[in-house]
Design an enzyme around this catalytic site. Sequence first.
Site, PDB file in Angstrom:
ATOM      1  N   SER A  17       0.841  -1.200   0.000  1.00 22.30           N
ATOM      2  CA  SER A  17       0.000   0.000   0.000  1.00 22.30           C
ATOM      3  C   SER A  17       0.869   1.241   0.000  1.00 22.30           C
ATOM      4  O   SER A  17       1.996   1.228   0.505  1.00 22.30           O
ATOM      5  CB  SER A  17      -0.887   0.030   1.250  1.00 22.30           C
ATOM      6  OG  SER A  17      -0.124   0.374   2.405  1.00 22.30           O
ATOM      7  N   ASP A  18       0.359   2.322  -0.577  1.00 23.17           N
ATOM      8  CA  ASP A  18       1.011   3.600  -0.355  1.00 23.17           C
ATOM      9  C   ASP A  18       0.864   3.922   1.131  1.00 23.17           C
ATOM     10  O   ASP A  18       0.055   3.332   1.853  1.00 23.17           O
ATOM     11  CB  ASP A  18       0.398   4.693  -1.233  1.00 23.17           C
ATOM     12  CG  ASP A  18       1.393   5.801  -1.545  1.00 23.17           C
ATOM     13  OD1 ASP A  18       2.383   5.949  -0.800  1.00 23.17           O
ATOM     14  OD2 ASP A  18       1.205   6.518  -2.539  1.00 23.17           O
ATOM     15  N   CYS A  19       1.660   4.870   1.595  1.00 25.15           N
ATOM     16  CA  CYS A  19       1.812   5.032   3.043  1.00 25.15           C
ATOM     17  C   CYS A  19       0.577   5.644   3.700  1.00 25.15           C
ATOM     18  O   CYS A  19       0.195   6.774   3.395  1.00 25.15           O
ATOM     19  CB  CYS A  19       3.060   5.838   3.328  1.00 25.15           C
ATOM     20  SG  CYS A  19       4.525   4.952   2.741  1.00 25.15           S
ATOM     21  N   ALA A  71      -2.341   4.620   3.200  1.00 26.09           N
ATOM     22  CA  ALA A  71      -3.476   4.588   2.270  1.00 26.09           C
ATOM     23  C   ALA A  71      -4.621   3.738   2.801  1.00 26.09           C
ATOM     24  O   ALA A  71      -5.792   4.001   2.490  1.00 26.09           O
ATOM     25  CB  ALA A  71      -3.028   4.057   0.905  1.00 26.09           C
TER      26      ALA A  71
END
Length: 707
Positions: A244-246, A248
């Site tokens: 995942s993006d941080c 997210a």
Amino acid sequence: MARLFEKERAQARKKAKELVAKMTLLEKASQLKYNAAQISRLGIPAYNYWNEALHGVARAGTATVFPQPIGMAASFDVRAVKNAGDIIAKEGRAKYNEASKHGDRDIYKGLTFWSPNINIFRDPRWGRGHETYGEDPYLTSRMGVNFVLGIQGEGGVMKAAACAKHFAAHSGPEALRHEFDAKVSMKDLWETYLPAFEALVKEAGVEAVMGAYSCVNGEPTCAHHYLMEEVLRGQWGFQGHYVSDCWALTDFHEHHKVTKNAGESAALAIERGCDLNCGVTYLHLVEAAKAGLIDESLITQSAERMMTVRYMLGLFDGSEYDHIPYEVVACKAHRKAAVDLAREGCVLLKNDHVLPLDLRHIRKLAVIGPNADSRRPLMGNYHGTAPGYVTILEGIRQAAGDDTDIFYSEGCHLFKDRVESLAGRQDRMAEALTAAEHSDAVILCVGLDETLEGEEGDAGNSYASGDKPSLKLPKVQEELIEKVAAAGKPTVVVLMTGSAVDLRMADQTCGAILQAWYPGAEGGSAVADILFGKVSPSGKLPVTFYMSDDDLPDFEDYSMRERTYRYMTKKPLYPFGYGLGYAQIDITEAQLVQQPVLGEDMEIEAVLKNSSEMEGSEVVQVYIKDLESPLAVPNYSLCAFEKICLRPGESGNVRLRISSDALKVVDTDGSKKMDSRHFRLYVGTSQPDERSIELTGKTPVQIDIHF
């Protein structure tokens, strides 16, 4: 389908299954956070997956700092980009080896690099566009594939693990990214937004894929059934891990409102195949499993994927990379490669016989502008710390030597209306005009830096959260250009930006314009070499420079209508693929190598000649236009390119392969198919559009194909 690391992955997966089978539920869950915990009883050290290597090992001290990716893309040199990836991996290994010896397993110290960013730069206002390889899916895929091959290697132990981000259809707006829902047609998705990701998975065997913050058509990209399950792991056969993006996953319940709480968000993400959480949401995995929200087997599966990549990197069994010495970090050869790539990426946009500057006739030279002596625009974002920096001013001073007087003036602040807070408006303008008036020529260094275009939270223009509110340069810089140009001296604009800006004033008033991007730590040396004719510029634009904001659709509209060179109907200021040089290199002929066969790749051979007295490089570009199908892109698409260097008077041959996929169109449901038997190829050193021909005076060779 890429077969890279196939045998190694199978062996690593077997070992990972055996190791994970010994873990408790809590221990398995502890390995799915970016800062994976130590498991002492199994001999597993702590490991932090979060590392950055966009254009050099970032945020962990000293490293070689290459040009920002948009500048790499402008080189149109896949071999140089692959070499950059290889250098980054070597330096990452050397730094990891030493950090591990000292027990340092902190963030930014690992071998899992969350790079490259292969999103399509669909709108020049997006603040993070300079992290990408530009607006074209084919160019992006070629640059991305080669960067990944350089990072990971092509078999054996993986040098470092690359990550394709942000999957998918993500390119702003930054201010809304945590709640934004990109509405994308299936045609646009498969015609523009997905091809580079597909290439990195199938051709380069990229180890990781990162989801974005936003939703696409109503589903968060870090828990997207269609993108993650049907496409990525289904159609493409992706074998690596998904991250995942941080933070997210926190957006699921706080912004997208698709779940009620963190436990539900964790359950949804891991059910859809998000293996690694950059954030804290997976702290709720054990609780979710015990509550029956998810089956433990999903946690087991993701833990096995995360252990697999650590085995593939040789982190448990060791590898030949354990002996890469610290001395390679930012060594002379690596720094030279960075400067070479910066030279290749500089794009000469205009030249009314001003460049190259002849130092035999210039005794006094003015260097003016807020970016002339600033390190910040050298760097871009996501950068490391270079052992040394060469600004534009320093590069010019070194190249000019003692026989030329350099008059320097900051000219204006980057964006504020004064440099000194107690002074009046434009308090450096008089000095700038004085420097210009007392000089034989002027180099005017303007542009932006990461404080004006960047990621949300990093950029200083909080009113736009990193995105540009318009294509215009800050007002103080436009005034500086106008007044300095009015001094009447030969004036060269050196533009340092990561994106297209409105250059109409500079185009009308200044004799030459050089787009330098964010050229890396010693980029000033590269720029000086071009200004004084040590090398001929050879970069080409990886993005369209529009005339003005009026030519752009709404920023939040993800339709490709009127975006990029493939779909726009209006005349650009400077087109995609355009760039001038000092050497006069022309394509004298181009033809198919043999009669094409429907469904098979084609080959073209082009003959080039350098008719000038200067060595130079040129980019052969091939564009394809479908002449029959109503489903074809409105204009044409780049389908092949190759860079060639020729000595004065030398001729050379280039062979270019065109994939059979270039002949296919994308239907409204996203499926690719052959829908025509009549095509036209344009073989040239630019696009075949009217504006490129007007600017270069060259018309590409046309080849009609009938099946």
